[in-house]
Design an enzyme around this catalytic site. Structure first.
Site, PDB file in Angstrom:
ATOM      1  N   ARG A 228      11.007  -1.006  11.481  1.00 37.95           N
ATOM      2  CA  ARG A 228       9.851  -0.693  12.323  1.00 37.95           C
ATOM      3  C   ARG A 228       9.741  -1.697  13.465  1.00 37.95           C
ATOM      4  O   ARG A 228      10.013  -2.879  13.278  1.00 37.95           O
ATOM      5  CB  ARG A 228       8.566  -0.733  11.470  1.00 37.95           C
ATOM      6  CG  ARG A 228       8.130   0.633  10.994  1.00 37.95           C
ATOM      7  CD  ARG A 228       7.009   0.589   9.998  1.00 37.95           C
ATOM      8  NE  ARG A 228       5.836  -0.170  10.386  1.00 37.95           N
ATOM      9  CZ  ARG A 228       4.726  -0.257   9.644  1.00 37.95           C
ATOM     10  NH1 ARG A 228       4.660   0.393   8.496  1.00 37.95           N
ATOM     11  NH2 ARG A 228       3.695  -0.954  10.042  1.00 37.95           N
TER      12      ARG A 228
ATOM     13  N   ARG B 260      11.879  -5.332   5.588  1.00 40.16           N
ATOM     14  CA  ARG B 260      11.557  -3.950   5.188  1.00 40.16           C
ATOM     15  C   ARG B 260      12.418  -2.974   5.995  1.00 40.16           C
ATOM     16  O   ARG B 260      12.715  -3.197   7.160  1.00 40.16           O
ATOM     17  CB  ARG B 260      10.080  -3.653   5.473  1.00 40.16           C
ATOM     18  CG  ARG B 260       9.754  -2.155   5.281  1.00 40.16           C
ATOM     19  CD  ARG B 260       8.299  -1.879   5.231  1.00 40.16           C
ATOM     20  NE  ARG B 260       7.600  -2.234   6.452  1.00 40.16           N
ATOM     21  CZ  ARG B 260       6.285  -2.115   6.601  1.00 40.16           C
ATOM     22  NH1 ARG B 260       5.553  -1.656   5.607  1.00 40.16           N
ATOM     23  NH2 ARG B 260       5.706  -2.455   7.724  1.00 40.16           N
TER      24      ARG B 260
ATOM     25  N   ARG C  73      -0.266  -9.255  13.270  1.00 41.57           N
ATOM     26  CA  ARG C  73      -0.896  -8.238  12.404  1.00 41.57           C
ATOM     27  C   ARG C  73      -1.691  -8.911  11.285  1.00 41.57           C
ATOM     28  O   ARG C  73      -2.768  -8.436  10.926  1.00 41.57           O
ATOM     29  CB  ARG C  73       0.188  -7.318  11.809  1.00 41.57           C
ATOM     30  CG  ARG C  73       0.718  -6.311  12.833  1.00 41.57           C
ATOM     31  CD  ARG C  73       2.050  -5.727  12.413  1.00 41.57           C
ATOM     32  NE  ARG C  73       2.003  -5.006  11.156  1.00 41.57           N
ATOM     33  CZ  ARG C  73       3.076  -4.728  10.422  1.00 41.57           C
ATOM     34  NH1 ARG C  73       4.278  -5.115  10.817  1.00 41.57           N
ATOM     35  NH2 ARG C  73       2.955  -4.055   9.308  1.00 41.57           N
TER      36      ARG C  73
ATOM     37  N   LYS D  77       0.842  -1.216   0.000  1.00 42.29           N
ATOM     38  CA  LYS D  77       0.000   0.000   0.000  1.00 42.29           C
ATOM     39  C   LYS D  77       0.869   1.254   0.000  1.00 42.29           C
ATOM     40  O   LYS D  77       0.673   2.157  -0.801  1.00 42.29           O
ATOM     41  CB  LYS D  77      -0.946   0.008   1.222  1.00 42.29           C
ATOM     42  CG  LYS D  77      -1.835  -1.221   1.319  1.00 42.29           C
ATOM     43  CD  LYS D  77      -2.778  -1.146   2.507  1.00 42.29           C
ATOM     44  CE  LYS D  77      -2.111  -1.154   3.867  1.00 42.29           C
ATOM     45  NZ  LYS D  77      -1.400  -2.408   4.208  1.00 42.29           N
TER      46      LYS D  77
ATOM     47  N   ARG E 118     -10.158   0.244   8.912  1.00 42.54           N
ATOM     48  CA  ARG E 118      -9.653  -1.101   9.212  1.00 42.54           C
ATOM     49  C   ARG E 118     -10.670  -1.937   9.960  1.00 42.54           C
ATOM     50  O   ARG E 118     -10.402  -3.098  10.258  1.00 42.54           O
ATOM     51  CB  ARG E 118      -8.407  -0.966  10.092  1.00 42.54           C
ATOM     52  CG  ARG E 118      -7.108  -1.121   9.356  1.00 42.54           C
ATOM     53  CD  ARG E 118      -6.038  -0.841  10.377  1.00 42.54           C
ATOM     54  NE  ARG E 118      -4.842  -1.567  10.184  1.00 42.54           N
ATOM     55  CZ  ARG E 118      -3.759  -1.061   9.600  1.00 42.54           C
ATOM     56  NH1 ARG E 118      -3.785   0.137   9.075  1.00 42.54           N
ATOM     57  NH2 ARG E 118      -2.666  -1.769   9.542  1.00 42.54           N
TER      58      ARG E 118
HETATM   59  P1  AP5 Z   1       4.790  -1.540   1.973  1.00 37.59           P
HETATM   60  O1  AP5 Z   1       4.442  -0.763   0.763  1.00 37.59           O
HETATM   61  O2  AP5 Z   1       5.512  -0.841   3.056  1.00 37.59           O
HETATM   62  O3  AP5 Z   1       3.494  -2.317   2.533  1.00 37.59           O
HETATM   63  P2  AP5 Z   1       2.189  -1.775   3.256  1.00 37.59           P
HETATM   64  O4  AP5 Z   1       1.032  -2.438   2.598  1.00 37.59           O
HETATM   65  O5  AP5 Z   1       2.202  -0.303   3.331  1.00 37.59           O
HETATM   66  O6  AP5 Z   1       2.378  -2.477   4.668  1.00 37.59           O
HETATM   67  P3  AP5 Z   1       2.292  -1.874   6.148  1.00 37.59           P
HETATM   68  O7  AP5 Z   1       3.073  -2.818   7.036  1.00 37.59           O
HETATM   69  O8  AP5 Z   1       2.688  -0.455   6.189  1.00 37.59           O
HETATM   70  O9  AP5 Z   1       0.799  -2.048   6.439  1.00 37.59           O
HETATM   71  P4  AP5 Z   1       0.123  -2.055   7.788  1.00 37.59           P
HETATM   72  O10 AP5 Z   1      -1.267  -1.947   7.370  1.00 37.59           O
HETATM   73  O11 AP5 Z   1       0.435  -3.204   8.671  1.00 37.59           O
HETATM   74  O12 AP5 Z   1       0.826  -0.869   8.609  1.00 37.59           O
HETATM   75  P5  AP5 Z   1       0.316   0.552   9.045  1.00 37.59           P
HETATM   76  O13 AP5 Z   1       1.479   1.445   9.079  1.00 37.59           O
HETATM   77  O14 AP5 Z   1      -0.882   0.928   8.268  1.00 37.59           O
HETATM   78  O15 AP5 Z   1       5.647  -2.808   1.484  1.00 37.59           O
HETATM   79  C1  AP5 Z   1       6.115  -3.779   2.417  1.00 37.59           C
HETATM   80  C2  AP5 Z   1       7.510  -4.276   2.010  1.00 37.59           C
HETATM   81  O16 AP5 Z   1       7.415  -4.993   0.777  1.00 37.59           O
HETATM   82  C3  AP5 Z   1       8.535  -3.155   1.765  1.00 37.59           C
HETATM   83  O17 AP5 Z   1       9.773  -3.621   2.195  1.00 37.59           O
HETATM   84  C4  AP5 Z   1       8.511  -2.973   0.227  1.00 37.59           C
HETATM   85  O18 AP5 Z   1       9.732  -2.479  -0.277  1.00 37.59           O
HETATM   86  C5  AP5 Z   1       8.250  -4.415  -0.236  1.00 37.59           C
HETATM   87  N1  AP5 Z   1       7.489  -4.490  -1.484  1.00 37.59           N
HETATM   88  C6  AP5 Z   1       6.471  -3.680  -1.903  1.00 37.59           C
HETATM   89  N2  AP5 Z   1       5.998  -4.092  -3.102  1.00 37.59           N
HETATM   90  C7  AP5 Z   1       6.718  -5.211  -3.427  1.00 37.59           C
HETATM   91  C8  AP5 Z   1       6.703  -6.102  -4.543  1.00 37.59           C
HETATM   92  N3  AP5 Z   1       5.833  -5.933  -5.559  1.00 37.59           N
HETATM   93  N4  AP5 Z   1       7.566  -7.142  -4.553  1.00 37.59           N
HETATM   94  C9  AP5 Z   1       8.442  -7.309  -3.529  1.00 37.59           C
HETATM   95  N5  AP5 Z   1       8.519  -6.496  -2.442  1.00 37.59           N
HETATM   96  C10 AP5 Z   1       7.665  -5.459  -2.399  1.00 37.59           C
HETATM   97  O19 AP5 Z   1      -0.197   0.273  10.535  1.00 37.59           O
HETATM   98  C11 AP5 Z   1       0.710  -0.013  11.579  1.00 37.59           C
HETATM   99  C12 AP5 Z   1      -0.046  -0.121  12.895  1.00 37.59           C
HETATM  100  O20 AP5 Z   1      -0.683   1.139  13.207  1.00 37.59           O
HETATM  101  C13 AP5 Z   1      -1.192  -1.146  12.924  1.00 37.59           C
HETATM  102  O21 AP5 Z   1      -0.743  -2.443  13.223  1.00 37.59           O
HETATM  103  C14 AP5 Z   1      -2.086  -0.552  14.023  1.00 37.59           C
HETATM  104  O22 AP5 Z   1      -1.581  -0.840  15.302  1.00 37.59           O
HETATM  105  C15 AP5 Z   1      -1.982   0.945  13.792  1.00 37.59           C
HETATM  106  N6  AP5 Z   1      -3.007   1.457  12.865  1.00 37.59           N
HETATM  107  C16 AP5 Z   1      -2.805   2.074  11.666  1.00 37.59           C
HETATM  108  N7  AP5 Z   1      -3.972   2.416  11.090  1.00 37.59           N
HETATM  109  C17 AP5 Z   1      -4.946   2.011  11.944  1.00 37.59           C
HETATM  110  C18 AP5 Z   1      -6.364   2.056  11.900  1.00 37.59           C
HETATM  111  N8  AP5 Z   1      -7.017   2.585  10.838  1.00 37.59           N
HETATM  112  N9  AP5 Z   1      -7.054   1.531  12.944  1.00 37.59           N
HETATM  113  C19 AP5 Z   1      -6.417   1.014  14.012  1.00 37.59           C
HETATM  114  N10 AP5 Z   1      -5.066   0.923  14.120  1.00 37.59           N
HETATM  115  C20 AP5 Z   1      -4.338   1.416  13.088  1.00 37.59           C
HETATM  116 MG    MG Z   2       2.350   1.145   4.921  1.00 38.11          MG
END
Ligand code: AP5
Ligand code: MG
Length: 218
Positions: free
Chosen positions: A160, A127, A171, A13, A88
């Site tokens: 992270r 990552r 997660r 994402k 979410r």
């Molecule tokens: P990346 O693009 O970073 O993936 P992402 O989908 O953004 O994954 P996140 O871990 O950021 O999602 P998340 O939903 O768990 O975290 P968030 O910060 O929202 O890519 C991942 C890796 O893959 C990278 O190394 C990249 O280089 C690689 N990659 C990308 N594309 C690729 C490809 N095609 N091939 C190979 N490699 C590739 O949330 C974190 C925490 O915050 C949650 O756990 C929760 O505690 C809290 N939180 C956030 N939002 C909410 C909410 N709305 N409600 C409640 N809690 C929340």
């Molecule tokens: Mg992200």
């Protein structure tokens, strides 16, 4: 355009948001990035969020909905936005519907990225993230030009605190139980578009762009 990015942790994402926002002139709103900003700055919200984030649990709905309410009213989102990591839960999705109705806005699409679980674990445990701009890299699949440094601003890349295998597995379970039901929620509204998230980063972006171009035309 007003878009939601839905997909499990590590599905890409954040990676793809950068390209979409640049090409379609909209602003990314990542609740995860916002929460990490609050943690870094030691705010009350950041302190409350820490215990949930470090375990891979969701931060309570009321805190998140409050953030979104404040953010989406800002002028910077008036040209359109891409919500990354929000909503979410069904409660968050319903709160978003209510807020958009109040602001007289509508959603154009919900982009659902599909990636199998084992690939997600490989992606997340290697990552690296920039503390300054939030750009993400992967040690093998998507390395920075200079080891350990962000391509954009030279920031010292870090891992992270929720990117260890145990927390990643939690997660992913949390996603299955609490977030996946949103796919049906948006499918029933005719807003869901499914994208195969496996392959080269640029190929996945081409798939996304084709969908967004066709939505823009209609
Ligand atoms: P990346 O693009 O970073 O993936 P992402 O989908 O953004 O994954 P996140 O871990 O950021 O999602 P998340 O939903 O768990 O975290 P968030 O910060 O929202 O890519 C991942 C890796 O893959 C990278 O190394 C990249 O280089 C690689 N990659 C990308 N594309 C690729 C490809 N095609 N091939 C190979 N490699 C590739 O949330 C974190 C925490 O915050 C949650 O756990 C929760 O505690 C809290 N939180 C956030 N939002 C909410 C909410 N709305 N409600 C409640 N809690 C929340
Ligand atoms: Mg992200």
């Amino acid at each position: 355009m007003r878009l939601i990015f839905l997909g499990p942790p590590g599905s890409g994402k954040g990676t793809q948001s950068e390209f979409i926002c640049k090409d379609f002139h909209i602003v990314q709103l990542s609740t995860g990035d916002l929460l990490r900003y609050h943690r870094k700055n030691g705010t009350e919200l950041g302190k409350k969020a820490k215990e949930f984030m470090d375990k891979g649990e969701l931060v309570p709905d009321d805190l998140i909905i409050e953030i979104i309410r404040n953010e989406l009213k800002k002028k910077e989102y008036s040209n359109g936005f891409l919500l990354d990591g929000f909503p979410r839960t069904i409660t968050q999705a319903e709160a978003l519907d209510k807020l958009l109705a109040e602001l007289n806005l509508h959603l154009d699409a919900v982009l659902v990225l599909n990636v199998p679980t084992e690939e997600l674990i490989t992606r997340l445990t290697a990552r690296r993230t920039c503390p300054i701009c939030g750009k993400t890299y992967h040690l093998i699949y998507n390395p920075p030009k200079v080891d350990g440094k962000c391509d954009l601003d030279g920031g010292e890349l870090y891992q992270r605190s929720d990117d260890n295998e145990e927390t990643v597995r939690n997660r992913l379970e949390v996603y299955e139980k609490q977030t996946k039901p949103l796919i049906d929620y948006y499918q029933s509204k005719g807003l869901a578009y499914f994208i195969d998230g496996i392959g080269k980063i640029e190929d996945i972006y081409s798939r996304l762009k084709a969908i967004l171009d066709s939505i823009k035309k209609n």
